[in-house]
Design an enzyme around this catalytic site. Structure first.
Site, PDB file in Angstrom:
ATOM      1  N   TYR A  14       0.967  -0.878  -0.247  1.00  0.00           N
ATOM      2  CA  TYR A  14       0.197  -0.085  -0.027  1.00  0.00           C
ATOM      3  C   TYR A  14       1.013   0.485   0.514  1.00  0.00           C
ATOM      4  CZ  TYR A  14      -3.809  -3.336   1.460  1.00  0.00           C
ATOM      5  OH  TYR A  14      -5.066  -3.826   1.575  1.00  0.00           O
ATOM      6  N   TYR A  68      -5.333  -0.118   9.761  1.00  0.00           N
ATOM      7  CA  TYR A  68      -5.847  -0.148   8.556  1.00  0.00           C
ATOM      8  C   TYR A  68      -6.600   1.049   8.266  1.00  0.00           C
ATOM      9  CZ  TYR A  68      -4.090  -3.995   6.788  1.00  0.00           C
ATOM     10  OH  TYR A  68      -2.958  -5.657   6.245  1.00  0.00           O
ATOM     11  N   ASP A  95      -5.606  12.103   2.358  1.00  0.00           N
ATOM     12  CA  ASP A  95      -6.242  12.097   1.323  1.00  0.00           C
ATOM     13  C   ASP A  95      -7.255  13.062   1.021  1.00  0.00           C
ATOM     14  OD1 ASP A  95      -6.777   9.096   2.739  1.00  0.00           O
ATOM     15  OD2 ASP A  95      -7.658   8.965  -0.198  1.00  0.00           O
ATOM     16  N   ASN A 116     -13.974   6.723   5.513  1.00  0.00           N
ATOM     17  CA  ASN A 116     -14.118   6.086   6.737  1.00  0.00           C
ATOM     18  C   ASN A 116     -12.942   5.948   8.189  1.00  0.00           C
ATOM     19  OD1 ASN A 116     -17.010   4.749   6.167  1.00  0.00           O
ATOM     20  ND2 ASN A 116     -15.233   3.605   4.582  1.00  0.00           N
TER      21      ASN A 116
END
Length: 206
Positions: A14, A68, A95, A116
């Site tokens: 990632y 996460y 972001d 989220n």
């Protein structure tokens, strides 16, 4: 004291994703200001240091939650509680698809706007924390958002990306001093980016 958190997903797969620009920004701040090595704390990777301001150095903890992206609040909440800090002492870099690539905006409080990670943090510490929003552009349609944020930055995007990250670090004394509006203006002065509708930009590239 200031807690600066960056949002992203753990793991090498990632590392270069658009969703991980928050990690990239806080790593650059830590590098620029000579922070100590990363240590596993608060279900994240933490680095301690200080940022010089006209009023003197401000002690800072930089935190990259390793829970996460969508579960970042647990990690951030633990750190805030441990240091007995208020939401106003927390800045979160992340972001923002509703800003054109390279644009930068600060704000305090408000809703999660579908993010989220921000929703998770607000659930743990309340909504009144400071938000450093790094524009990554919009794919043009909501069905494409997940693929967009979990894809790597293109090679042609590296120039504005590096400029934005360096600007966030170089202007950090204003952030540490609590001068969020001045910080935003200085980041955009150091790394100017075209103001545009990210959805219209995406449609124009189709």
């Amino acid at each position: 004291m200031l807690l600066i958190a960056g949002l992203g997903n753990p793991g090498a797969g990632y590392a270069k994703n658009r969703h991980n620009i928050g990690f990239m920004a806080v790593d650059e701040i830590a590098r620029r200001w000579g922070f100590g090595p990363e240590r596993s704390r608060f279900r994240g990777l933490a680095r301690e240091g200080s940022i010089d301001t006209p009023a003197g150095p401000v002690k800072v903890l930089i935190l990259k939650p390793q829970t996460y992206y969508n579960e970042s609040g647990g990690s951030v909440g633990e750190a805030l509680k441990f240091y007995k800090l208020k939401p106003a002492d927390l800045v979160v870099f992340y972001d923002e698809i509703d800003l054109a690539p390279g644009r930068f905006r600060m704000r305090t409080g408000g809703g999660a706007a579908g993010n989220n990670g921000i929703r998770s943090i607000a659930a743990h510490v309340g909504p009144d924390f400071r938000r450093a929003r790094l524009g990554t552009g919009h794919p043009g349609h909501k069905d494409k958002v997940q693929g967009h944020v979990l894809s790597d930055f293109h090679k042609v995007e590296q120039k504005w990306l590096e400029a934005l990250l360096h600007a966030c670090a170089d202007a950090a004394p204003l952030l540490a001093a609590g001068e969020d509006e001045k910080y935003q203006a200085e980041v955009m002065r150091l790394a100017p980016a075209e103001k545009a509708d990210p959805r219209a930009m995406a449609r124009g590239q189709e």
